[in-house]
Design a protein around this motif. Structure first.
Motif, PDB file in Angstrom:
ATOM      1  N   UNK A 187       0.825  -1.203   0.000  1.00  0.00           N
ATOM      2  CA  UNK A 187       0.000   0.000   0.000  1.00  0.00           C
ATOM      3  C   UNK A 187       0.863   1.259   0.000  1.00  0.00           C
ATOM      4  N   UNK A 188       1.915   1.261   0.842  1.00  0.00           N
ATOM      5  CA  UNK A 188       2.800   2.427   0.902  1.00  0.00           C
ATOM      6  C   UNK A 188       3.510   2.630  -0.427  1.00  0.00           C
ATOM      7  N   UNK A 189       4.042   1.538  -0.989  1.00  0.00           N
ATOM      8  CA  UNK A 189       4.731   1.633  -2.277  1.00  0.00           C
ATOM      9  C   UNK A 189       3.778   2.107  -3.364  1.00  0.00           C
ATOM     10  N   UNK A 190       2.557   1.590  -3.353  1.00  0.00           N
ATOM     11  CA  UNK A 190       1.565   2.007  -4.340  1.00  0.00           C
ATOM     12  C   UNK A 190       1.237   3.484  -4.236  1.00  0.00           C
ATOM     13  N   UNK A 191       1.079   3.982  -3.005  1.00  0.00           N
ATOM     14  CA  UNK A 191       0.792   5.412  -2.813  1.00  0.00           C
ATOM     15  C   UNK A 191       1.960   6.277  -3.287  1.00  0.00           C
ATOM     16  N   UNK A 192       3.185   5.847  -2.949  1.00  0.00           N
ATOM     17  CA  UNK A 192       4.364   6.615  -3.371  1.00  0.00           C
ATOM     18  C   UNK A 192       4.502   6.644  -4.881  1.00  0.00           C
ATOM     19  N   UNK A 193       4.240   5.526  -5.527  1.00  0.00           N
ATOM     20  CA  UNK A 193       4.332   5.482  -6.986  1.00  0.00           C
ATOM     21  C   UNK A 193       3.299   6.409  -7.625  1.00  0.00           C
ATOM     22  N   UNK A 194       2.123   6.493  -7.025  1.00  0.00           N
ATOM     23  CA  UNK A 194       1.112   7.411  -7.538  1.00  0.00           C
ATOM     24  C   UNK A 194       1.557   8.861  -7.380  1.00  0.00           C
ATOM     25  N   UNK A 242      10.618  25.247  -9.522  1.00  0.00           N
ATOM     26  CA  UNK A 242       9.532  24.296  -9.283  1.00  0.00           C
ATOM     27  C   UNK A 242       9.760  23.009 -10.057  1.00  0.00           C
ATOM     28  N   UNK A 243      10.145  23.128 -11.320  1.00  0.00           N
ATOM     29  CA  UNK A 243      10.408  21.933 -12.118  1.00  0.00           C
ATOM     30  C   UNK A 243      11.529  21.092 -11.535  1.00  0.00           C
ATOM     31  N   UNK A 244      12.573  21.747 -11.007  1.00  0.00           N
ATOM     32  CA  UNK A 244      13.695  21.014 -10.412  1.00  0.00           C
ATOM     33  C   UNK A 244      13.269  20.291  -9.146  1.00  0.00           C
ATOM     34  N   UNK A 245      12.426  20.930  -8.343  1.00  0.00           N
ATOM     35  CA  UNK A 245      11.927  20.256  -7.140  1.00  0.00           C
ATOM     36  C   UNK A 245      11.085  19.032  -7.504  1.00  0.00           C
ATOM     37  N   UNK A 246      10.290  19.153  -8.559  1.00  0.00           N
ATOM     38  CA  UNK A 246       9.439  18.036  -8.971  1.00  0.00           C
ATOM     39  C   UNK A 246      10.278  16.847  -9.439  1.00  0.00           C
ATOM     40  N   UNK A 247      11.165  17.071 -10.385  1.00  0.00           N
ATOM     41  CA  UNK A 247      11.934  15.960 -10.945  1.00  0.00           C
ATOM     42  C   UNK A 247      13.015  15.491  -9.964  1.00  0.00           C
ATOM     43  N   UNK A 248      13.592  16.428  -9.207  1.00  0.00           N
ATOM     44  CA  UNK A 248      14.591  16.041  -8.208  1.00  0.00           C
ATOM     45  C   UNK A 248      13.981  15.230  -7.083  1.00  0.00           C
ATOM     46  N   UNK A 249      12.748  15.573  -6.698  1.00  0.00           N
ATOM     47  CA  UNK A 249      12.068  14.815  -5.659  1.00  0.00           C
ATOM     48  C   UNK A 249      11.770  13.392  -6.095  1.00  0.00           C
ATOM     49  N   UNK A 250      11.369  13.229  -7.348  1.00  0.00           N
ATOM     50  CA  UNK A 250      11.123  11.882  -7.878  1.00  0.00           C
ATOM     51  C   UNK A 250      12.413  11.066  -7.887  1.00  0.00           C
ATOM     52  N   UNK A 251      13.488  11.685  -8.343  1.00  0.00           N
ATOM     53  CA  UNK A 251      14.778  10.992  -8.416  1.00  0.00           C
ATOM     54  C   UNK A 251      15.241  10.568  -7.021  1.00  0.00           C
ATOM     55  N   UNK A 252      15.112  11.449  -6.042  1.00  0.00           N
ATOM     56  CA  UNK A 252      15.507  11.112  -4.675  1.00  0.00           C
ATOM     57  C   UNK A 252      14.614  10.014  -4.104  1.00  0.00           C
ATOM     58  N   UNK A 253      13.312  10.116  -4.351  1.00  0.00           N
ATOM     59  CA  UNK A 253      12.397   9.102  -3.840  1.00  0.00           C
ATOM     60  C   UNK A 253      12.675   7.726  -4.411  1.00  0.00           C
ATOM     61  N   UNK A 254      12.953   7.658  -5.704  1.00  0.00           N
ATOM     62  CA  UNK A 254      13.276   6.374  -6.328  1.00  0.00           C
ATOM     63  C   UNK A 254      14.593   5.820  -5.783  1.00  0.00           C
ATOM     64  N   UNK A 255      15.560   6.710  -5.559  1.00  0.00           N
ATOM     65  CA  UNK A 255      16.847   6.269  -5.021  1.00  0.00           C
ATOM     66  C   UNK A 255      16.685   5.677  -3.628  1.00  0.00           C
ATOM     67  N   UNK A 256      15.909   6.335  -2.779  1.00  0.00           N
ATOM     68  CA  UNK A 256      15.668   5.815  -1.432  1.00  0.00           C
ATOM     69  C   UNK A 256      14.872   4.515  -1.499  1.00  0.00           C
ATOM     70  N   UNK A 257      13.936   4.429  -2.458  1.00  0.00           N
ATOM     71  CA  UNK A 257      13.161   3.208  -2.625  1.00  0.00           C
ATOM     72  C   UNK A 257      14.009   2.025  -3.047  1.00  0.00           C
ATOM     73  N   UNK A 258      15.062   2.271  -3.799  1.00  0.00           N
ATOM     74  CA  UNK A 258      15.996   1.207  -4.173  1.00  0.00           C
ATOM     75  C   UNK A 258      16.962   0.915  -3.033  1.00  0.00           C
ATOM     76  N   UNK A 259      17.372   1.972  -2.325  1.00  0.00           N
ATOM     77  CA  UNK A 259      18.360   1.825  -1.249  1.00  0.00           C
ATOM     78  C   UNK A 259      17.841   0.972  -0.090  1.00  0.00           C
ATOM     79  N   UNK A 260      16.603   1.210   0.334  1.00  0.00           N
ATOM     80  CA  UNK A 260      16.082   0.545   1.530  1.00  0.00           C
ATOM     81  C   UNK A 260      16.102  -0.986   1.440  1.00  0.00           C
ATOM     82  N   UNK A 261      15.539  -1.595   0.380  1.00  0.00           N
ATOM     83  CA  UNK A 261      15.607  -3.069   0.320  1.00  0.00           C
ATOM     84  C   UNK A 261      17.025  -3.605   0.211  1.00  0.00           C
ATOM     85  N   UNK A 262      17.912  -2.867  -0.454  1.00  0.00           N
ATOM     86  CA  UNK A 262      19.311  -3.295  -0.525  1.00  0.00           C
ATOM     87  C   UNK A 262      19.954  -3.235   0.855  1.00  0.00           C
ATOM     88  N   UNK A 263      19.627  -2.190   1.618  1.00  0.00           N
ATOM     89  CA  UNK A 263      20.158  -2.069   2.981  1.00  0.00           C
ATOM     90  C   UNK A 263      19.615  -3.180   3.865  1.00  0.00           C
TER      91      UNK A 263
END
Length: 272
Positions: A37-44, A222-243
């Motif tokens: 559910x959390x992953x689904x909400x974040x992806x949305x 604003x555009x940088x915050x939008x795309x940078x936020x997505x990039x950071x969120x995806x990075x953390x989403x990959x980092x956590x299961x690896x950790x």
């Protein structure tokens, strides 16, 4: 599973619970459901951010000069107090010089030296990906920077304007450090608080700095915050299961996490 048997007199015995059943057994599926559910909400949320970014990029490509952008910049530049100008210049300075790349390199080397190799890879990798993506997006959108006939240019910059490279770089570096401060450490230690406050301050103030200095329009930020936020969120989403799986984890780092009370132990079920 439950199995019903018969005793020697032919009577039914009480159902026998299979090993591992009960509340402990159902907790794993419940945890997995919460994670989904959390992953689904974040992806949305990320999908919405990407959609908004795409629409904004298309719009500023067609309309490079927006009256709202000009009005916002002029409003922020009304205050020309020396302390404010110095503060805005200081906030932008790491991204306008070699200081930020050096910080990224030193941070990655530090993490690697103390055995946190996964963190070192993500610090260097995310900043590199953010830089390359920013360059690609700027060429694709091709938006010119603010000009002196529209706003006051305090610090001139070269290249295209959308999205702001400083904002994306700060989100990739300071934003990731903020995430590490939350994920890796626990407790109310002064150095953890200082790390979180410093990282958050740079991420928030860099956007105002770029507009105030006349280097970028508000829509660039604003555009940088939008795309940078997505990039950071995806990075953390990959980092956590690896950790959680201990990828690139050294015995030294594993022992340190068990000994130090300020360090969080992995794997952990506290996130969901």
């Amino acid at each position: 599973m439950q199995q019903a048997g018969r005793d020697e007199n032919g009577g039914e015995q009480a159902p026998i619970r299979a090993e591992g059943s009960g509340q402990g057994a159902v907790s794993i599926p419940e945890t997995q459901q919460r994670r989904r559910k959390v992953v689904g909400c974040l992806l949305q949320v990320y999908a919405l951010q990407l959609t908004l970014f795409g629409l904004l990029a298309w719009f500023v490509h067609i309309h490079p000069i927006l009256p709202l952008d000009v009005a916002i910049t002029r409003l922020l530049q009304q205050n020309q107090a020396p302390w404010l100008r110095i503060t805005m210049l200081a906030i932008s300075y790491p991204g306008s010089s070699l200081l930020l790349p050096v910080l990224v390199l030193l941070t990655a080397v530090f993490f690697w030296a103390v055995g946190a190799r996964l963190e070192a890879v993500f610090v260097g990798g995310l900043s590199t990906v953010s830089l390359l993506l920013n360059l690609l997006l700027k060429v694709q959108v091709g938006r010119p920077r603010p000009t002196a006939n529209l706003v006051h240019i305090i610090q001139a910059a070269l290249g295209y304007s959308f999205p702001s490279g400083h904002v994306m770089a700060y989100i990739a570096y300071w934003g990731l450090l903020f995430a590490f401060g939350v994920i890796l450490f626990e407790g109310r230690h002064w150095w953890r608080t200082a790390l979180l406050i410093t990282s958050a301050a740079f991420v928030v103030l860099i956007g105002l700095s770029r507009i105030y200095l006349g280097d970028h329009w508000a829509s660039d930020v604003l555009g940088a915050y939008l795309i940078g936020g997505v990039l950071l969120g995806l990075a953390v989403g990959v980092y956590l299961p690896l950790k959680e799986r201990g990828v690139l984890e050294t015995p030294k780092a594993r022992a340190r996490m068990k000994e130090k009370q300020a360090l969080r132990s992995f794997p952990t079920k506290e996130w969901f």
